[in-house]
Design a protein around this motif. Structure first.
Motif, mmCIF file in Angstrom:
data_model
loop_
_atom_site.group_PDB
_atom_site.id
_atom_site.type_symbol
_atom_site.label_atom_id
_atom_site.label_comp_id
_atom_site.label_asym_id
_atom_site.label_seq_id
_atom_site.Cartn_x
_atom_site.Cartn_y
_atom_site.Cartn_z
ATOM 1 N N MET A 293 -6.866 -4.749 -4.389
ATOM 2 C CA MET A 293 -8.228 -4.249 -4.153
ATOM 3 C C MET A 293 -8.337 -2.827 -4.691
ATOM 4 S SD MET A 293 -9.428 -5.285 -0.364
ATOM 5 C CE MET A 293 -8.200 -5.900 0.771
ATOM 6 N N PRO B 119 -4.603 -9.654 1.635
ATOM 7 C CA PRO B 119 -5.632 -9.063 2.498
ATOM 8 C C PRO B 119 -6.995 -9.724 2.305
ATOM 9 C CG PRO B 119 -5.424 -7.740 0.530
ATOM 10 C CD PRO B 119 -4.428 -8.865 0.398
ATOM 11 N N GLN B 120 -7.981 -9.240 3.079
ATOM 12 C CA GLN B 120 -9.365 -9.673 2.926
ATOM 13 C C GLN B 120 -10.290 -8.468 3.051
ATOM 14 O OE1 GLN B 120 -10.233 -12.920 5.628
ATOM 15 N NE2 GLN B 120 -8.391 -14.054 5.018
ATOM 16 N N LEU B 121 -11.495 -8.656 2.517
ATOM 17 C CA LEU B 121 -12.533 -7.634 2.676
ATOM 18 C C LEU B 121 -13.651 -8.255 3.498
ATOM 19 C CD1 LEU B 121 -13.294 -4.695 1.745
ATOM 20 C CD2 LEU B 121 -14.747 -5.796 0.047
ATOM 21 N N GLU C 64 0.458 -4.476 -3.417
ATOM 22 C CA GLU C 64 1.174 -5.338 -2.477
ATOM 23 C C GLU C 64 2.139 -4.545 -1.604
ATOM 24 O OE1 GLU C 64 1.581 -9.610 -4.567
ATOM 25 O OE2 GLU C 64 2.650 -8.001 -5.614
ATOM 26 N N VAL D 282 -10.451 -7.763 -5.664
ATOM 27 C CA VAL D 282 -11.778 -7.480 -5.127
ATOM 28 C C VAL D 282 -11.964 -5.960 -5.126
ATOM 29 C CG1 VAL D 282 -13.145 -7.501 -3.000
ATOM 30 C CG2 VAL D 282 -11.977 -9.574 -3.747
ATOM 31 N N HIS E 97 -10.909 0.473 -3.637
ATOM 32 C CA HIS E 97 -12.029 1.015 -2.866
ATOM 33 C C HIS E 97 -12.522 2.247 -3.619
ATOM 34 C CE1 HIS E 97 -10.722 -1.599 0.329
ATOM 35 N NE2 HIS E 97 -9.622 -0.918 0.572
ATOM 36 N N GLN F 41 -1.956 1.473 9.977
ATOM 37 C CA GLN F 41 -2.908 2.503 9.578
ATOM 38 C C GLN F 41 -4.329 2.039 9.854
ATOM 39 O OE1 GLN F 41 -3.213 3.659 5.311
ATOM 40 N NE2 GLN F 41 -2.541 5.662 6.012
ATOM 41 N N CYS G 49 0.871 -5.063 4.806
ATOM 42 C CA CYS G 49 0.845 -4.006 3.794
ATOM 43 C C CYS G 49 2.230 -3.407 3.576
ATOM 44 C CB CYS G 49 -0.159 -2.915 4.165
ATOM 45 S SG CYS G 49 0.455 -1.790 5.423
ATOM 46 N N ASP H 296 -17.841 -2.223 5.587
ATOM 47 C CA ASP H 296 -16.763 -2.968 4.945
ATOM 48 C C ASP H 296 -15.453 -2.680 5.647
ATOM 49 O OD1 ASP H 296 -15.441 -0.641 3.124
ATOM 50 O OD2 ASP H 296 -17.612 -0.515 2.964
ATOM 51 N N ARG I 201 -4.615 -1.779 8.665
ATOM 52 C CA ARG I 201 -3.400 -2.266 8.003
ATOM 53 C C ARG I 201 -2.258 -2.376 9.010
ATOM 54 N NH1 ARG I 201 -4.495 2.176 3.237
ATOM 55 N NH2 ARG I 201 -5.925 0.914 2.017
ATOM 56 N N LEU J 146 -17.255 -7.964 5.512
ATOM 57 C CA LEU J 146 -18.492 -7.182 5.435
ATOM 58 C C LEU J 146 -19.396 -7.520 6.598
ATOM 59 C CD1 LEU J 146 -19.065 -7.974 1.665
ATOM 60 C CD2 LEU J 146 -18.222 -5.807 2.592
ATOM 61 N N GLU K 11 -11.331 -3.389 5.173
ATOM 62 C CA GLU K 11 -10.126 -3.949 4.567
ATOM 63 C C GLU K 11 -9.197 -4.345 5.686
ATOM 64 O OE1 GLU K 11 -7.574 -1.410 1.983
ATOM 65 O OE2 GLU K 11 -5.933 -2.482 2.965
ATOM 66 N N ILE K 12 -8.875 -5.637 5.765
ATOM 67 C CA ILE K 12 -7.866 -6.070 6.718
ATOM 68 C C ILE K 12 -6.669 -6.547 5.895
ATOM 69 C CG2 ILE K 12 -9.085 -8.305 6.967
ATOM 70 C CD1 ILE K 12 -6.765 -6.681 9.563
ATOM 71 N N PHE K 13 -5.528 -5.885 6.131
ATOM 72 C CA PHE K 13 -4.328 -6.136 5.314
ATOM 73 C C PHE K 13 -3.157 -6.102 6.292
ATOM 74 C CE2 PHE K 13 -1.949 -4.475 1.246
ATOM 75 C CZ PHE K 13 -1.220 -5.653 1.201
ATOM 76 N N LEU L 184 -14.670 -11.631 1.681
ATOM 77 C CA LEU L 184 -14.131 -11.829 0.326
ATOM 78 C C LEU L 184 -12.613 -11.885 0.407
ATOM 79 C CD1 LEU L 184 -17.008 -10.408 -0.202
ATOM 80 C CD2 LEU L 184 -16.083 -10.026 -2.490
ATOM 81 N N ARG L 185 -12.053 -12.849 -0.304
ATOM 82 C CA ARG L 185 -10.612 -13.043 -0.231
ATOM 83 C C ARG L 185 -9.979 -12.857 -1.599
ATOM 84 N NH1 ARG L 185 -10.156 -18.323 3.690
ATOM 85 N NH2 ARG L 185 -8.157 -18.442 2.605
#
Lengths: 344, 344, 344, 344
Positions: free
Chosen positions: C157, D217-219, C251, C229, C159, D243, D238, D231, D163, D221, D233-235, D202-203
């Protein structure tokens, strides 16, 4: 279902002094700290003592520390009265063999601190924890852990900054050492586990923001028994806030605390954040941890934290520092022999 | 269509010395700087001079600075030879009345620097710009602007840090002053627009990473004619990189440069970024700006930037600093009278 | 002494357009860039062309690009005229087989960009570098190096934040994509080395600081051919300054640029620093490096940097982005086949 | 001397569940929180309940929540059992009209959360505080204060990052919403004081560090009732630590929390600091404050903090989020009518 014996009673604490610090400790013990309660408050101003006691369930008011210490509900003593009253209160507590958390300074000068030290040494066991609360600040503790872990080798220097927004009326040049730099004195001794052996003070031309007669800021230099050098900027009318920083320089790395705390903002052409305006904001959590640690140790029957020796050594360095301010000379620090009670 | 007269020729520069700095300046003038070209290179090692000249269109090679300065293609001289060769080259340039950019130090000691200064003063106009390149660093310039704007009042203190990853073989204790702290000496004089009046050096027990016999790190203290106090940590075997910081403490605010440059990374349990490993990385743009500024001024017929007086004053403070290292005493700095050519 | 053949002549550049960007490029080529000179300036406003030419030695003034390109003194062309004039100037430059640095956009829409692309492809070799100057910013270059090194694995991603203090009169919603986000479009394609395959735009309720009718800020989302993304905050009336940030999420780590530049100040209750107010301040060095890189490559007979394909692909994504703004729908991007000239 | 009535007894708390969270709450109530004690612990595993109860003075062990709630020593209930057991425990507590601190989630789905909500509404007064502890984090509280003060105008966007270093075995894609993003759902609703009206996910192509089958991860919204866009960010793999960041974008400024905590270190070629490795380290103080706030409010006879409505709304958004993960479509959120008990 099974139930163990009833919970042991909370520690009953007598708080001596109900000024700014004392009142705040009363609130802290009553509302924040676990396992303790305010059993008594003592103030020469009896009305004020009554008023403060009235805010806490089951709290007695006294004007005489000796009477309070004789109260069965009192298990331990927190001294937050003015410095000149500390020696008598400490000696009284020794008579009752009560654990004491004594706000800094231990006493106002090295001679009286030495008398307290010797009295405790005669008692044969530690009773006093001195209120150098920076040792309980999360950042200082992280710095201490890093240095103790030895990853960066020996610590060669400390760069310290101690800034206050402004001074109250009556603030005089020696107070820069006795009330402010005394914290860096303790931090230096604690972080390095060394004694301070000499003090030098450089005095730049004073800021025009300093009150008439106050030589503000100053650069205070310590040399230590292990050969480290420490510089301290003390600037008590910096105008912009309360800021305490410390950078340790090791053989393989450096570490700094006290910078750029908190929320980061973009607005009006600037990035950055807010500087706290006083020590209660910057060190609130350290005070909470300090008193909780004292309560916890006391309930375990232990005395931990800064000792009467730490209080005495700080007083001796302060005396040298005030002389160094006046003379501009490098001023050696002389300490009495360290009683066995406080380690070799 | 209209065309003005042909473009004025680029400035033809003779570069004396083709070591690390000299070669880099040849590359810089050839590839980076606008309005100049390398007309000649000079080195006592003729083969090396030929080799470097061979990389640049229309560049002559010499072994004798005097011959090069007599070359019609040479409009200006950049001295990047070892310090002991500077005085002769400078005096030769004065004979031809050629503009000179002289890498620091102006000369290796105060007496020879004073001779250069007096020779230039007899010439009656400035010809020399000394290579104190930090004055051309974007961050130092921003700091200087802030202090000059007066928003923070008078500057009371500077806290400086000067760290190198490690020292090359043969590096000795006085070089910490002469080669490293000399930059802080110039920065102090430039930022404050004051002379340094005394130097004191504190020497902690050396790092075990320092080579045998090198007293590293040190804390160097300056007092200035305007009453400011400056502390400089010089640590030339810090191990972790090249780091130059400066914090100015004013009456109403402080400003710091040199921290936390560049890209911010999260990886492997840490946030942060990379520390540059040497001065060419940290100050590359400053060198580019320095030479461009010299070329631009020279083409306008002007001499700007650090003067021979700045070179002399730095040499005098270095001499006091080296004495202060050796004696541990506060050492006053004495300067000759300042010729009118360099301002009152 | 030995002298090589005379220095090769500097590159003679014709600058088309003498508005804000054009004039700044004239200054840059004349004063900053090494190895080039402004041979001609062209503007439909002949008086303005004369006035600008008059500031540069040996510079001709034209109103017709074709005439300027026929001038023997012109070796290369920099196009800084308004976007609608780019196509004709580019095709004319192709006739003379002249190297071109074309300010972004290549042309105002994908169809015309495709025509330029095809014309260059017919020429059989690259002639055009498009002015996406962020690729020359030191911080973006560091980020690109880190990602290319592969230490953090694949990039998952980005940002991005793109903030302007305020918009000029006449600024309309599609310009947020065409003039502003176009930079993030190029940055995304360049950093990831992937094409953008779909665009979605979310429009929060507009800021009350936005002019009537401007839907500011917006959140623009890209999907890429490699499955990454990208989110972009575009906020063109943020009020506090010009701020461009980019965080890449790999990653095994993340890296962020664009934060907290420069000098760190304590004053008036706040820590922090200044935010630049416009792009000329933030990206000044990037423009310098861009033009120097173009001059250097051109003198070596090469064409490097962003290609006409990059210009075309950006135009195609912009078209999809403007549709996505209007419909609120995820909008796929369709690209023509990529000519062999621009890589497989 | 005067003594007020004896201190009111500390609040007797029954802790349901003695897993990781439950045990930690037992320790917290016993050692950290002021004014409370652990009166009982409940676990279906009776041996474990006995073992934990054995560590606390006067603490009973139960296997049945109903029996514990009937114990006279129990004044309040803290639910830290697995989510599916929450509904029954909550309804039982309502029968005894006991105040409850219920760890998140309130219940595992919106339908059951609605049943709890309706039961509490029938009770006619609030009894439940839901364990969204970020509301008690010092940094989030500062951000909330700033936004509420209105200095930056309306909040237009939030940029959130969440994260985790890695996921435990059995962690599945919907848990990214239900266990992790649920915190950002509450934070969004709390900071903006608005409901979330739609979710899109969003993946990106998953990280190779993610376990087989986990789309990480995914975004994520969110759109809100007041027109803000969020928005996240779920990761969750990581690799580098735990974080949590949040940047609020207002009409006149932005504010960010969660970056660059703590001690700043120079070592081994890098500047920076450590990233905490899990939430107990990052949010330890928030948990302490959360439980203290609940105890304090309960002793005053009040219920404050996140309500059952907050628990229900979070569950409804989670359900939409999990559908949005699966379909890739923008998914509206539908909420039941808000009972008067929870505000208009």
């Amino acid at each position: 279902m099974t139930r163990r014996h009833p919970a042991s009673d909370p520690l009953g604490i007598a708080v001596i002094g109900t000024g700014r610090m004392g009142s705040d400790h009363v609130r802290r013990i009553d509302r924040v700290v676990s396992g303790a309660r305010v059993a008594a408050v003592i103030d020469v101003d009896g009305e004020r003592a009554e008023r403060v006691a009235g805010t806490v369930d089951g709290c007695a008011a006294y004007t005489d520390p000796a009477a309070a210490m004789a109260d069965d509900a009192v298990d331990a003593v927190l001294i937050a009265s003015p410095g000149p009253a500390h020696e008598a209160a400490l000696l009284q507590a020794f008579k009752h063999d009560l654990p004491v958390l004594c706000e800094k300074p231990l006493t106002p000068d090295a001679a009286s601190a030495l008398r307290v030290l010797e009295a405790e040494a005669r008692l044969g066991h530690r009773r006093v924890q001195v209120g150098f609360m920076r040792r309980y600040d999360a950042e200082y503790q992280r710095l201490k852990s890093l240095l103790d872990a030895g990853e960066f080798g020996r610590t060669l220097m400390l760069h310290c900054t101690h800034r206050n927004a402004s001074t109250p009326p009556g603030y005089a040049t020696p107070m820069m050492i006795n009330d402010s730099v005394v914290h860096e004195i303790d931090v230096t001794r604690w972080l390095l586990d060394q004694e301070i052996t000499a003090v030098t003070v450089l005095r730049p031309a004073p800021s025009s923001a300093a009150p008439e007669g106050l030589s503000d800021p100053q650069l205070v230099l310590f040399e230590t028994s292990g050969g480290a050098v420490v510089d301290v900027e003390i600037f008590v009318n910096c105008g912009f806030g309360y800021q305490v920083r410390c950078e340790a320089v090791g053989e393989r790395g450096t570490a700094r605390i006290g910078d750029a705390h908190g929320m980061y903002v973009n607005a009006a052409g600037r990035w950055g954040g807010e500087i706290p305006q006083d020590f209660t904001e910057r060190f609130r959590d350290a005070y909470d941890r300090e008193v909780q640690a004292w309560v916890d140790a006391t309930r375990r029957g232990e005395v931990t934290g800064p000792s009467a020796w730490d209080g005495y050594a700080a007083a001796a360095v302060c005396e040298a520092g005030v002389r160094a301010q006046a003379t501009g000379e490098r001023t050696p620090v002389t300490l009495a022999a360290r009683p066995a009670l406080y380690g070799a």
